[in-house]
Design a protein around this motif. Structure first.
Motif, PDB file in Angstrom:
ATOM      1  N   GLU A  57      -1.957   2.633  10.280  1.00  0.00           N
ATOM      2  CA  GLU A  57      -2.554   1.888   9.107  1.00  0.00           C
ATOM      3  C   GLU A  57      -3.659   2.888   8.456  1.00  0.00           C
ATOM      4  O   GLU A  57      -3.807   2.816   7.173  1.00  0.00           O
ATOM      5  CB  GLU A  57      -3.323   0.875   9.704  1.00  0.00           C
ATOM      6  CG  GLU A  57      -2.326  -0.256  10.299  1.00  0.00           C
ATOM      7  CD  GLU A  57      -3.173  -1.453  10.724  1.00  0.00           C
ATOM      8  OE1 GLU A  57      -4.413  -1.443  10.627  1.00  0.00           O
ATOM      9  OE2 GLU A  57      -2.786  -2.350  11.367  1.00  0.00           O
ATOM     10  N   ASN A  58      -3.954   4.175   9.161  1.00  0.00           N
ATOM     11  CA  ASN A  58      -4.848   4.815   8.316  1.00  0.00           C
ATOM     12  C   ASN A  58      -4.345   6.046   7.561  1.00  0.00           C
ATOM     13  O   ASN A  58      -5.085   6.711   6.791  1.00  0.00           O
ATOM     14  CB  ASN A  58      -5.859   5.610   9.325  1.00  0.00           C
ATOM     15  CG  ASN A  58      -6.560   4.530  10.234  1.00  0.00           C
ATOM     16  OD1 ASN A  58      -7.084   3.238   9.599  1.00  0.00           O
ATOM     17  ND2 ASN A  58      -7.007   4.786  11.330  1.00  0.00           N
ATOM     18  N   GLN A  59      -2.976   6.151   7.708  1.00  0.00           N
ATOM     19  CA  GLN A  59      -2.240   6.863   6.774  1.00  0.00           C
ATOM     20  C   GLN A  59      -1.932   6.730   5.489  1.00  0.00           C
ATOM     21  O   GLN A  59      -1.848   5.511   5.095  1.00  0.00           O
ATOM     22  CB  GLN A  59      -0.967   7.297   7.515  1.00  0.00           C
ATOM     23  CG  GLN A  59       0.021   8.235   6.815  1.00  0.00           C
ATOM     24  CD  GLN A  59       1.449   8.346   7.630  1.00  0.00           C
ATOM     25  OE1 GLN A  59       1.555   7.855   8.275  1.00  0.00           O
ATOM     26  NE2 GLN A  59       2.251   8.965   6.908  1.00  0.00           N
ATOM     27  N   GLU A  60      -2.089   7.612   4.406  1.00  0.00           N
ATOM     28  CA  GLU A  60      -1.719   7.284   3.096  1.00  0.00           C
ATOM     29  C   GLU A  60      -0.302   7.696   3.178  1.00  0.00           C
ATOM     30  O   GLU A  60       0.417   8.584   3.558  1.00  0.00           O
ATOM     31  CB  GLU A  60      -2.230   8.662   2.250  1.00  0.00           C
ATOM     32  CG  GLU A  60      -1.934   8.301   0.762  1.00  0.00           C
ATOM     33  CD  GLU A  60      -2.502   9.397  -0.416  1.00  0.00           C
ATOM     34  OE1 GLU A  60      -2.158   9.315  -1.251  1.00  0.00           O
ATOM     35  OE2 GLU A  60      -2.822  10.379   0.430  1.00  0.00           O
ATOM     36  N   LYS A  61       0.413   6.411   2.599  1.00  0.00           N
ATOM     37  CA  LYS A  61       1.837   6.215   2.834  1.00  0.00           C
ATOM     38  C   LYS A  61       2.547   6.687   1.297  1.00  0.00           C
ATOM     39  O   LYS A  61       2.131   6.045   0.401  1.00  0.00           O
ATOM     40  CB  LYS A  61       2.297   4.950   3.200  1.00  0.00           C
ATOM     41  CG  LYS A  61       1.748   4.456   4.466  1.00  0.00           C
ATOM     42  CD  LYS A  61       1.886   2.909   4.741  1.00  0.00           C
ATOM     43  CE  LYS A  61       1.025   2.490   5.890  1.00  0.00           C
ATOM     44  NZ  LYS A  61       1.189   0.997   6.157  1.00  0.00           N
ATOM     45  N   ILE A  62       3.114   7.680   1.456  1.00  0.00           N
ATOM     46  CA  ILE A  62       3.974   8.214   0.391  1.00  0.00           C
ATOM     47  C   ILE A  62       5.392   8.237   0.482  1.00  0.00           C
ATOM     48  O   ILE A  62       5.865   8.768   1.171  1.00  0.00           O
ATOM     49  CB  ILE A  62       3.226   9.538  -0.146  1.00  0.00           C
ATOM     50  CG1 ILE A  62       1.619   9.536  -0.374  1.00  0.00           C
ATOM     51  CG2 ILE A  62       3.933   9.945  -1.440  1.00  0.00           C
ATOM     52  CD1 ILE A  62       1.018  10.685  -0.295  1.00  0.00           C
ATOM     53  N   ASP A  93       9.534  10.987   2.615  1.00  0.00           N
ATOM     54  CA  ASP A  93       8.375  10.119   3.033  1.00  0.00           C
ATOM     55  C   ASP A  93       7.498  11.035   3.790  1.00  0.00           C
ATOM     56  O   ASP A  93       7.968  12.085   4.306  1.00  0.00           O
ATOM     57  CB  ASP A  93       8.645   8.830   3.671  1.00  0.00           C
ATOM     58  CG  ASP A  93       9.256   9.004   5.054  1.00  0.00           C
ATOM     59  OD1 ASP A  93       8.800  10.003   5.894  1.00  0.00           O
ATOM     60  OD2 ASP A  93      10.246   8.244   5.462  1.00  0.00           O
ATOM     61  N   ASN A  94       6.471  10.689   4.231  1.00  0.00           N
ATOM     62  CA  ASN A  94       5.503  11.226   4.826  1.00  0.00           C
ATOM     63  C   ASN A  94       4.945  10.751   6.308  1.00  0.00           C
ATOM     64  O   ASN A  94       4.098  10.752   6.601  1.00  0.00           O
ATOM     65  CB  ASN A  94       3.843  11.743   4.124  1.00  0.00           C
ATOM     66  CG  ASN A  94       3.249  10.446   3.660  1.00  0.00           C
ATOM     67  OD1 ASN A  94       3.763   9.415   3.606  1.00  0.00           O
ATOM     68  ND2 ASN A  94       1.781  10.532   3.686  1.00  0.00           N
ATOM     69  N   ASN A 149       2.439   4.528  -1.870  1.00  0.00           N
ATOM     70  CA  ASN A 149       2.434   4.977  -3.113  1.00  0.00           C
ATOM     71  C   ASN A 149       3.822   5.522  -3.489  1.00  0.00           C
ATOM     72  O   ASN A 149       4.244   6.427  -2.738  1.00  0.00           O
ATOM     73  CB  ASN A 149       1.355   6.091  -2.887  1.00  0.00           C
ATOM     74  CG  ASN A 149       1.264   6.930  -4.219  1.00  0.00           C
ATOM     75  OD1 ASN A 149       1.656   6.504  -5.375  1.00  0.00           O
ATOM     76  ND2 ASN A 149       0.394   8.024  -3.881  1.00  0.00           N
ATOM     77  N   ASP A 190       0.673  -1.274  -0.077  1.00  0.00           N
ATOM     78  CA  ASP A 190       0.074  -0.171   0.051  1.00  0.00           C
ATOM     79  C   ASP A 190       0.810   1.406  -0.118  1.00  0.00           C
ATOM     80  O   ASP A 190       0.559   2.138   0.353  1.00  0.00           O
ATOM     81  CB  ASP A 190      -0.953   0.030   1.078  1.00  0.00           C
ATOM     82  CG  ASP A 190      -0.109  -0.277   2.588  1.00  0.00           C
ATOM     83  OD1 ASP A 190       1.052  -0.212   2.526  1.00  0.00           O
ATOM     84  OD2 ASP A 190      -0.716   0.010   3.500  1.00  0.00           O
TER      85      ASP A 190
END
Length: 195
Positions: free
Chosen positions: A109-114, A133-134, A70, A68
């Motif tokens: 787990e709820n974070q958008e991983k970039i 990274d964020n 990005n 998951d």
């Protein structure tokens, strides 16, 4: 690879499975690099954009449980480097990616991983690579695993006579590496790491 194993055996004497997992990701990065070399038939000069994009797919499949992450890459298409420089660069990106997946995005787990990588030529002799990274930020990573990864990144940067700048923005982490792209200006013989 032998140097990596020796370092991690000292740091994780009771975690052989962790050492194996870390070595798998490094070997995968090197395998992709050499597959690209043989595919193109050029055993000296490699395209950075192609290798980074191939590495993104491999590392996400190998390290990210939910696949998951990005990955965003903004790599100038015409950056071609000697394999003696490309190899440390790919290992640096491997370490940064591993650290992000294992630490920066851990338990969120709820974070958008970039993960974003950009690379450009500053001039005919110098390249700039930026990795961000964020995640939760490097200041909050205070265990051995985080420090070991940073030590390896610093050693690899020194190997190519590069400079490393680490920033901690409001969210995530940012690493900027500036390095010479000419093989004769890099210390390609200095290939041992110390902890």
């Amino acid at each position: 690879m032998n140097s990596f194993i020796n370092i991690e055996k000292k740091v994780y004497p009771d975690k052989p499975e962790l050492v194996i997992e870390h070595m798998q990701s490094r070997l995968q990065s090197l395998a992709d690099l050499h597959n690209q070399t043989y595919k193109n038939g050029d055993f000296e000069i490699l395209n950075l954009k192609t290798n980074i994009e191939n590495q993104d797919t491999a590392l996400n499949n190998l390290l990210s449980e939910n696949k998951d992450i990005n990955f965003i890459s903004n790599i100038e298409p015409d950056i071609c480097l000697p394999i003696s420089i490309t190899t440390p660069i790919m290992l640096i990106i491997n370490e940064l990616t591993t650290n992000s997946i294992k630490h920066a995005f851990k338990n969120d787990e709820n974070q958008e991983k970039i993960i974003t990588k950009s690379a450009k030529l500053i001039n005919n002799e110098t390249c700039e690579l930026i990795y961000t990274d964020n995640g939760k930020g490097i200041k909050k990573i205070e265990n051995k695993e985080g420090h070991l990864g940073l030590n390896i990144i610093q050693s690899l940067t020194k190997q190519i006579n590069g400079t490393l700048e680490i920033n901690t923005p409001e969210k995530g982490s940012r690493f900027k590496i500036i390095f010479p792209i000419k093989e004769d200006t890099c210390d390609i013989q200095n290939n041992k790491f110390h902890n």
